[in-house]
Scaffold this active site. Sequence first.
Site, PDB file in Angstrom:
ATOM      1  N   ALA A  94       0.820  -1.214   0.000  1.00 29.01           N
ATOM      2  CA  ALA A  94       0.000   0.000   0.000  1.00 29.01           C
ATOM      3  C   ALA A  94       0.855   1.265   0.000  1.00 29.01           C
ATOM      4  CB  ALA A  94      -0.913   0.000   1.224  1.00 29.01           C
ATOM      5  N   GLY A 133       4.713   1.371  -0.348  1.00 29.24           N
ATOM      6  CA  GLY A 133       5.797   1.298  -1.336  1.00 29.24           C
ATOM      7  C   GLY A 133       5.263   1.284  -2.763  1.00 29.24           C
ATOM      8  N   ASN A 145       6.743   3.158  10.423  1.00 25.27           N
ATOM      9  CA  ASN A 145       6.342   3.726  11.709  1.00 25.27           C
ATOM     10  C   ASN A 145       7.310   3.350  12.825  1.00 25.27           C
ATOM     11  OD1 ASN A 145       3.986   5.280  11.311  1.00 25.27           O
ATOM     12  ND2 ASN A 145       2.791   3.405  11.014  1.00 25.27           N
ATOM     13  N   LYS A 159       4.740  11.550  15.690  1.00 29.13           N
ATOM     14  CA  LYS A 159       3.794  10.562  15.168  1.00 29.13           C
ATOM     15  C   LYS A 159       3.512   9.481  16.222  1.00 29.13           C
ATOM     16  CE  LYS A 159       2.087   8.486  10.957  1.00 29.13           C
ATOM     17  NZ  LYS A 159       2.312   7.888   9.648  1.00 29.13           N
ATOM     18  N   GLU A 190       2.913  -4.541  14.645  1.00 30.56           N
ATOM     19  CA  GLU A 190       4.255  -3.937  14.676  1.00 30.56           C
ATOM     20  C   GLU A 190       4.595  -3.428  16.072  1.00 30.56           C
ATOM     21  OE1 GLU A 190       5.529  -1.852  10.900  1.00 30.56           O
ATOM     22  OE2 GLU A 190       3.435  -1.276  10.958  1.00 30.56           O
TER      23      GLU A 190
END
Lengths: 309, 309
Positions: free
Chosen positions: A13, A15, A107, A189, A271
Amino acid sequence: MESKTYAVIGTGAIGGYYGARLHHGGFDVHFLLNSDYQQVRQQGLKVDSHFGDFSIAADRINAYNVTNEMPKADVVLVALKTTQNDLLEALIRPLLKSDTLVLLLQNGIGAEQALSNQLELEYTAGGLCFICSNKVGPGHIHHIDYGRLTLGVYGESGISALTSVADDFKHCGVEVDIEHSILDARWKKLLWNVPFNGLSAVLDADTAQIMACRETVALAKAIMLEVGLVAKATGSSIDPSLIETMLNNTAKMKPYLTSMLLDRRNGREMELQYMYSNVLDIARQQGVEMPKTEALYQQLCFLNRQITK
Amino acid sequence: MESKTYAVIGTGAIGGYYGARLHHGGFDVHFLLNSDYQQVRQQGLKVDSHFGDFSIAADRINAYNVTNEMPKADVVLVALKTTQNDLLEALIRPLLKSDTLVLLLQNGIGAEQALSNQLELEYTAGGLCFICSNKVGPGHIHHIDYGRLTLGVYGESGISALTSVADDFKHCGVEVDIEHSILDARWKKLLWNVPFNGLSAVLDADTAQIMACRETVALAKAIMLEVGLVAKATGSSIDPSLIETMLNNTAKMKPYLTSMLLDRRNGREMELQYMYSNVLDIARQQGVEMPKTEALYQQLCFLNRQITK
């Protein structure tokens, strides 16, 4: 200036979208694929974009399933999920020239440092993607909205190389900011990601549901305060008013499913290392307590074990 | 000594079991029912018990659906879920004589105090039920195992009245301990209930799953330490070794679904006030921080809103 050669590691989505934008704008882009490799070789890459659909035909796309066969790159865009970062050193090494810029569109915190050490790079760069984009099928990306990149270097130099990359993206219609420090940008972030990704995954809830309950708003805010304290301890400054601003913006947003919630729902590993474990490690090093963040992380570890076992 | 009249407020898995035991042992027991009233009037109360099945026939059971019609009681056994405790004052008042003993068979902390104030009672008593028992249908209870009661008074007196109740239970085959202070007993049970009820509900997991993940074991232990600090601050002493003992016992237990997890799964309101909110209030009064317990409570509030809306 000569046109650069770009390598995209992870054509999903993120890259897939940014790589296809660069290709669409005339740059020489080489895509590493895994599960979608055969399909993209045969049918190309398709982007249904908020800003107008476009695609790369099968006979025009440079698609690979190993990096050994890719040309050396001026810029390596890394857009794998961080759960696969233990593969990066081996994937990237064949692509490196003496002045290759590695740019991590991921992220969390700590990935630039790890990769700089592993590959003995003088500098790397990081990018934050403010985008709504999903892979809806093999070689098929649905870009729903937004797309701004916030880029910054990690290291003492590299700013001119990064500025040139930013110019390429702008040339292709991508909005780009360059921050003085990628770490500042990453902490900002994280201020949002740490509470909202984790709580949405644990509670199986979108952002609107979390914001509709005063107790979870209080919990999100408490976690944001903990993240802010760690950021400050590392020397990154976060304006204290940013927490209220972010909460207000989140309350006004359309209901949003975080990537971590989508990962949980789809049985994909979440993650946790770069978004939680590294943050908690830094907190310990700095002597900052973050009990509520830690409690959330411990619950997420439980859920990740259910997913990955 | 004359035989006592018992009133049972809430004839479910707990009240139905202990009330039926007393009736089976020859005591005069009057049961308040709500949704099962008609069925129990017509078919009586049935207990499938680990210690041998028994029942109360329809023509023998004293079943009511309002307390106004019940006789004054020497002992009121309260076995409603604490989520219904705002009904207690009105339900119990018609049953009171000058020396009625109100005995709360409920989890959490603060209910004896609240009820003593509302009803201006010199003393009340509390009980903890170490039992596996479910209501499997209207007027039908499945007593799976165990059944020990730990009783204690709340107030300066009442111990002789409570001892007499304990004797009645023992006469009916129920194992009973009397603790010097019901508050000590309640804090000990909270030490387990606060982490395991909440985590099991939030993570939709049984005790064995929680104990199989080192991060959730660490989180449960951290929450137990927080509960222990609050208990200590109020003057209740908990032997520090009790935490390890409880964790070891929990690891050895068969997989257990906590009452709070069952409530969540069945869409029933979870008992947050007496098990969490009151504990956090006491912590604030005592100046003790319990951030991980608070984070868990805030998540449970979110889930309860989903259930009760």
